[in-house]
Design an enzyme around this catalytic site. Sequence first.
Site, PDB file in Angstrom:
ATOM      1  N   GLU A   1      -4.668   7.934   7.153  1.00  0.00           N
ATOM      2  CA  GLU A   1      -5.609   6.960   6.593  1.00  0.00           C
ATOM      3  C   GLU A   1      -5.882   5.835   7.593  1.00  0.00           C
ATOM      4  O   GLU A   1      -7.029   5.402   7.769  1.00  0.00           O
ATOM      5  CB  GLU A   1      -5.039   6.400   5.298  1.00  0.00           C
ATOM      6  CG  GLU A   1      -5.985   5.518   4.523  1.00  0.00           C
ATOM      7  CD  GLU A   1      -5.406   5.048   3.194  1.00  0.00           C
ATOM      8  OE1 GLU A   1      -6.108   4.315   2.483  1.00  0.00           O
ATOM      9  OE2 GLU A   1      -4.247   5.417   2.876  1.00  0.00           O
TER      10      GLU A   1
ATOM     11  N   GLU B   1       4.200  11.315   2.522  1.00  0.00           N
ATOM     12  CA  GLU B   1       3.198  10.278   2.279  1.00  0.00           C
ATOM     13  C   GLU B   1       3.059   9.342   3.468  1.00  0.00           C
ATOM     14  O   GLU B   1       1.989   8.776   3.700  1.00  0.00           O
ATOM     15  CB  GLU B   1       3.562   9.489   1.021  1.00  0.00           C
ATOM     16  CG  GLU B   1       2.359   8.965   0.268  1.00  0.00           C
ATOM     17  CD  GLU B   1       1.382  10.060  -0.142  1.00  0.00           C
ATOM     18  OE1 GLU B   1       0.174   9.759  -0.243  1.00  0.00           O
ATOM     19  OE2 GLU B   1       1.813  11.221  -0.353  1.00  0.00           O
TER      20      GLU B   1
ATOM     21  N   HIS C   1       0.833  -1.208   0.000  1.00  0.00           N
ATOM     22  CA  HIS C   1       0.000   0.000   0.000  1.00  0.00           C
ATOM     23  C   HIS C   1       0.862   1.251   0.000  1.00  0.00           C
ATOM     24  O   HIS C   1       0.538   2.244  -0.669  1.00  0.00           O
ATOM     25  CB  HIS C   1      -0.917  -0.038   1.222  1.00  0.00           C
ATOM     26  CG  HIS C   1      -1.794   1.155   1.366  1.00  0.00           C
ATOM     27  ND1 HIS C   1      -1.601   2.099   2.355  1.00  0.00           N
ATOM     28  CD2 HIS C   1      -2.852   1.590   0.642  1.00  0.00           C
ATOM     29  CE1 HIS C   1      -2.512   3.044   2.233  1.00  0.00           C
ATOM     30  NE2 HIS C   1      -3.285   2.769   1.207  1.00  0.00           N
TER      31      HIS C   1
ATOM     32  N   GLU D   1       2.009   1.839  -3.465  1.00  0.00           N
ATOM     33  CA  GLU D   1       0.919   2.392  -4.272  1.00  0.00           C
ATOM     34  C   GLU D   1       0.850   3.913  -4.107  1.00  0.00           C
ATOM     35  O   GLU D   1       0.675   4.645  -5.086  1.00  0.00           O
ATOM     36  CB  GLU D   1      -0.397   1.741  -3.856  1.00  0.00           C
ATOM     37  CG  GLU D   1      -1.625   2.349  -4.508  1.00  0.00           C
ATOM     38  CD  GLU D   1      -2.819   2.374  -3.583  1.00  0.00           C
ATOM     39  OE1 GLU D   1      -3.503   3.416  -3.522  1.00  0.00           O
ATOM     40  OE2 GLU D   1      -3.074   1.350  -2.905  1.00  0.00           O
ATOM     41  N   HIS D   2       0.989   4.385  -2.869  1.00  0.00           N
ATOM     42  CA  HIS D   2       0.976   5.829  -2.621  1.00  0.00           C
ATOM     43  C   HIS D   2       2.183   6.517  -3.253  1.00  0.00           C
ATOM     44  O   HIS D   2       2.058   7.576  -3.872  1.00  0.00           O
ATOM     45  CB  HIS D   2       0.979   6.097  -1.110  1.00  0.00           C
ATOM     46  CG  HIS D   2      -0.381   6.071  -0.492  1.00  0.00           C
ATOM     47  ND1 HIS D   2      -0.965   7.183   0.047  1.00  0.00           N
ATOM     48  CD2 HIS D   2      -1.268   5.069  -0.324  1.00  0.00           C
ATOM     49  CE1 HIS D   2      -2.163   6.870   0.529  1.00  0.00           C
ATOM     50  NE2 HIS D   2      -2.370   5.580   0.324  1.00  0.00           N
TER      51      HIS D   2
END
Length: 424
Positions: free
Chosen positions: A132, A125, A52, A55-56
């Site tokens: 998140e 990030e 993940h 992906e960011h």
Amino acid sequence: MTLTAEQIEVTRLPSGLTIVTETIERVATVSLGAYVATGTRHESTAENGVSHFLEHMAFKGTERRSAAAIAEEIEAVGGQLNAYTAREHTAYYVKVLAEDTALAADIIGDILTHSTFEPEELERERGVILQEIGQANDTPDDIIFDHFQLTAYPDQPMGRPTLGTEAGIRDMKRGTLTDYMRRNYTTANTIIAAAGAVRHAEIVDLAARHFADLPTHAAPEAANATYLGGEFREPRDLDQVHIVLGFPACPYDHPDYYPTLLLSTLLGGGMSSRLFQEIREKRGLVYSVYSFTAPYSDSGLFGIYAGTGESEARELLPVTLAELAAVQRHVTEPEIARARAQVKASLLMSLESTGSRCEQIARQLQVFGRIIPMAETLGRIDAVTEADIRRAAQGIFRAKPSLALMGPASHVPGHAVIARQLAA
């Protein structure tokens, strides 16, 4: 080597990279994506969340483009760029007008082969991902599914959260991302798919150029997924108790895949389903109740979610278990017909989206090694009988359950009690 079936074409380059396209007449757009067969279940304990995180970071700058330039270039042509992480794959995809297909391939190829992971962008990030995770933790009807997954597959990669943990993300080093990407983002592990107003030869040429720097070694195998089951409870000061009750189910390629899909649909897949009618419409115990299936390459889950008040929880589980027992004994032809219609309509409606068709052909190649004609899929759905559905239900609901609870759950019996009641 190129294989053609109707308007779908597949080419495998000497590097091992596979390209699949579906030409769709009467559309002016192209959906193009890179689908990498690596996700949460491929991570070690120390790497949890790295898929993940990658992906960011994919959109945060390459050797040729800054993060701002990536966004500006794609939006300058009205395109849409996105990505997501799943347990068995990660996807990077874009939708553009047909004349901008080359730009789409350039950008996706650039972020997969030349991302720089600049320290400033990485730290920025990292903070976004921590936000998140915090948001998910504050959303009980979201985070309860992570607890359910961990309960079903404890102490193994398949059970770990896709987002990772706060501690793990805080400690994750740049080298963890680059090592994982180098190890797993390979030509053998990646499919480039495109659907819409495409010419297969053009996509093959673009993929050969823009993904030329992908490593060509074999990717490591994922750890086995072993369902164990059990129970998770977290008392919280909430108005509702959030419940996920689940069981082991079949993988993608199992003969009971379609019977299980129809079982889920007629049991809890719509307003006419048994659970919705009995629990919400007749008794008013919940606002939301539904069932779901989560098939994987070598395992699978069948689950039921409900959110209810503390006092209503006392009645909710016995009613739910009665429905699980009843569906093992008898299923009516009208129920099966409605479930068939829902599943088939959902599949056929998805064909109207170039994005859905792009993902579908890529995932079918990854999971089954071939493109499955829609006529074959519809035929398998039509072939499911009442006996098939009852057999699937008996296999699922007589297995050891997994139970995840969050909120005021003192009135909800434990998974061992549930197992005994279902066995009886």
